[in-house]
Write a protein that holds these residues in place. Structure first.
Motif, short mmCIF file in Angstrom:
data_model
loop_
_atom_site.label_atom_id
_atom_site.label_comp_id
_atom_site.label_asym_id
_atom_site.label_seq_id
_atom_site.Cartn_x
_atom_site.Cartn_y
_atom_site.Cartn_z
N ASP A 182 0.84 -1.19 0.00
CA ASP A 182 0.00 0.00 0.00
C ASP A 182 0.89 1.25 0.00
OD1 ASP A 182 -2.93 1.04 0.54
OD2 ASP A 182 -1.58 2.19 1.85
N VAL A 183 0.67 2.13 -0.95
CA VAL A 183 1.53 3.30 -1.11
C VAL A 183 1.38 4.26 0.07
CG1 VAL A 183 2.06 5.30 -2.56
CG2 VAL A 183 1.51 3.10 -3.62
N ARG A 184 0.18 4.52 0.50
CA ARG A 184 -0.04 5.45 1.61
C ARG A 184 0.61 4.94 2.89
NH1 ARG A 184 -4.07 9.39 1.18
NH2 ARG A 184 -4.53 9.19 3.40
N GLN A 185 0.54 3.64 3.14
CA GLN A 185 1.17 3.08 4.33
C GLN A 185 2.68 3.22 4.24
OE1 GLN A 185 -0.15 1.91 7.28
NE2 GLN A 185 2.01 1.95 7.84
N MET A 186 3.22 3.00 3.03
CA MET A 186 4.66 3.15 2.84
C MET A 186 5.09 4.60 3.08
SD MET A 186 7.08 4.26 0.36
CE MET A 186 6.21 4.19 -1.20
N ILE A 187 4.28 5.55 2.60
CA ILE A 187 4.58 6.97 2.82
C ILE A 187 4.53 7.29 4.31
CG2 ILE A 187 3.81 9.32 2.39
CD1 ILE A 187 5.12 8.06 0.00
N ASN A 188 3.58 6.71 5.02
CA ASN A 188 3.51 6.93 6.47
C ASN A 188 4.77 6.44 7.17
OD1 ASN A 188 0.96 8.07 6.28
ND2 ASN A 188 -0.10 6.12 6.64
N ASP A 189 5.29 5.29 6.72
CA ASP A 189 6.52 4.77 7.31
C ASP A 189 7.70 5.71 7.04
OD1 ASP A 189 5.08 2.60 8.14
OD2 ASP A 189 5.72 1.29 6.50
N VAL A 190 7.75 6.25 5.83
CA VAL A 190 8.82 7.19 5.49
C VAL A 190 8.70 8.45 6.34
CG1 VAL A 190 9.75 8.67 3.65
CG2 VAL A 190 9.08 6.32 3.14
N ALA A 191 7.47 8.91 6.54
CA ALA A 191 7.25 10.14 7.31
C ALA A 191 7.76 10.00 8.75
CB ALA A 191 5.76 10.49 7.31
N VAL A 192 7.63 8.80 9.32
CA VAL A 192 8.05 8.58 10.71
C VAL A 192 9.52 8.92 10.91
CG1 VAL A 192 8.44 6.79 12.46
CG2 VAL A 192 6.27 6.87 11.22
N ILE A 193 10.37 8.51 9.95
CA ILE A 193 11.81 8.75 10.13
C ILE A 193 12.26 10.05 9.47
CG2 ILE A 193 12.44 6.33 10.41
CD1 ILE A 193 13.12 6.19 7.49
N ALA A 194 11.44 10.64 8.59
CA ALA A 194 11.82 11.90 7.94
C ALA A 194 11.40 13.11 8.77
CB ALA A 194 11.21 11.98 6.55
N GLN A 195 10.34 12.99 9.55
CA GLN A 195 9.82 14.12 10.31
C GLN A 195 10.85 14.72 11.27
OE1 GLN A 195 6.62 15.64 9.90
NE2 GLN A 195 7.86 17.16 10.99
N PRO A 196 11.61 13.92 12.01
CA PRO A 196 12.63 14.52 12.90
C PRO A 196 13.68 15.33 12.14
CG PRO A 196 12.18 12.26 13.53
CD PRO A 196 11.49 12.47 12.23
N LEU A 197 14.04 14.90 10.94
CA LEU A 197 15.01 15.65 10.15
C LEU A 197 14.45 17.01 9.75
CD1 LEU A 197 16.33 12.82 7.78
CD2 LEU A 197 17.43 13.74 9.83
N ALA A 198 13.16 17.04 9.38
CA ALA A 198 12.53 18.30 8.99
C ALA A 198 12.43 19.24 10.19
CB ALA A 198 11.15 18.03 8.40
N SER A 199 12.04 18.70 11.33
CA SER A 199 11.89 19.53 12.53
C SER A 199 13.22 20.11 12.97
CB SER A 199 11.28 18.70 13.66
OG SER A 199 10.00 18.19 13.27
N LYS A 200 14.29 19.35 12.79
CA LYS A 200 15.61 19.81 13.19
C LYS A 200 16.03 21.08 12.44
CE LYS A 200 20.40 18.21 13.60
NZ LYS A 200 21.33 17.07 13.36
N SER A 201 15.61 21.21 11.19
CA SER A 201 15.95 22.38 10.38
C SER A 201 14.82 23.40 10.34
CB SER A 201 16.30 21.94 8.95
OG SER A 201 17.38 21.05 8.94
N GLY A 202 13.79 23.21 11.16
CA GLY A 202 12.67 24.14 11.20
C GLY A 202 11.80 24.10 9.96
N ASN A 203 11.76 22.93 9.28
CA ASN A 203 10.99 22.81 8.04
C ASN A 203 9.62 22.21 8.30
OD1 ASN A 203 13.11 23.74 6.28
ND2 ASN A 203 14.11 21.76 6.54
N GLN A 204 8.70 22.56 7.42
CA GLN A 204 7.37 21.96 7.46
C GLN A 204 7.32 20.86 6.41
OE1 GLN A 204 4.13 24.65 6.82
NE2 GLN A 204 2.58 23.03 6.79
N LEU A 205 7.16 19.63 6.87
CA LEU A 205 7.13 18.48 5.97
C LEU A 205 5.68 18.08 5.71
CD1 LEU A 205 8.69 16.23 4.47
CD2 LEU A 205 8.69 14.93 6.61
N SER A 206 5.31 18.02 4.45
CA SER A 206 3.93 17.66 4.10
C SER A 206 3.93 16.63 2.99
CB SER A 206 3.14 18.90 3.67
OG SER A 206 3.75 19.53 2.55
N PHE A 207 2.80 15.89 2.94
CA PHE A 207 2.67 14.80 1.97
C PHE A 207 1.35 14.97 1.21
CE2 PHE A 207 5.33 13.40 5.40
CZ PHE A 207 6.38 12.75 4.77
#
Length: 251
Positions: free
Chosen positions: A160-185
């Motif tokens: 499932d593509v959406r589930q795969m994207i959710n998994d990616v978001a879990v580990i990508a979100q801390p990287l975005a927050s560290k640089s003050g970025n807003q991560l959206s899908f």
């Protein structure tokens, strides 16, 4: 007398040249010709000797370089064996604590659910998801030699593509927050499933998002997913965009 003279001065030297040429054809370059004969034949013999000397020098150089190449090949093979052993050992050393992290996160999640501590469950699930993805990457370290040899194997499955994207978001979100970025899908609800190598696709997307977060400060990083036609088949397009420094046309 004329025939005898021709045989000694012309015919015999030519036969010597023919015999010398046959020797060279067999890879024997030691033979030199000494022909007391008319100037034309003598010049031909000198040219033959020069050619023989050049070929002998080239042969010696080739042998020398071949020995050097054999030595370098042995060094490379030894280094490759050492690297493979190192990767195997490191993969084992990394897998053990990672399995422990995954196991403890599952235990804590179950305990939190039993104790009614619902607020901790989402974070514990994120830890478990990130741990499993890292474990997949650790396992792939063992495939490094296959990648270098161009023999990497893809393991196709339907996911499932959406589930795969959710998994990616879990580990990508801390990287975005560290640089003050807003991560959206931007993933449409009807995206559905796709058939590919889940681990590879997930890692590619994470690498792209990681680069965007690295070169973007207090901006936006977006991962958009779209269906599109590829001939008679349907494909999934992933597009990562950001408001970072970008790239020039030359780059």
């Amino acid at each position: 007398l004329i025939a005898f003279f021709n045989a000694r001065t012309i015919h015999r030297p030519i036969l010597d040249l023919i015999e010398g040429t046959r020797e060279i054809a067999k890879g024997r370059f030691e033979r030199h010709l000494t022909i007391p004969s008319p100037p034309e034949i003598n010049e031909l013999a000198d040219a033959f000797n020069q050619m023989s000397d050049s070929l002998r020098t080239a042969q010696n150089e080739i042998r020398r370089r071949q020995r050097e190449l054999e030595a370098l090949t042995e060094e490379a093979q030894s280094a490759s064996r050492a690297k493979s052993q190192f990767l195997a050992n490191m993969s084992h050393e990394l897998r053990t604590p990672m399995n422990a992290i995954i196991g403890y996160s599952e235990m804590l999640s179950d305990e939190a659910e039993d104790l009614g501590l619902e607020q901790f469950i989402p974070d514990l699930k994120r830890i478990r998801t990130a741990g499993k993805q890292l474990l997949d990457l650790i396992n792939d370290i063992l495939d490094l030699s296959k990648i270098e040899a161009g023999k990497i194997e893809l393991h196709y499955e339907v996911f499932d593509v959406r589930q795969m994207i959710n998994d990616v978001a879990v580990i990508a979100q801390p990287l975005a927050s560290k640089s003050g970025n807003q991560l959206s899908f931007d993933v449409p609800a009807d995206t559905g499933t796709m058939r590919s190598d889940l681990t590879r696709v997930r890692q590619i997307l994470f690498n792209l998002l990681s680069n965007s977060c690295k070169f973007t400060q207090s901006g936006q990083v977006v991962l958009a997913v779209r269906k599109r036609a590829e001939g008679k088949e349907e494909a999934i397009e992933f597009r990562v965009s950001d408001t970072g420094i970008g790239m020039s046309v030359e780059q």
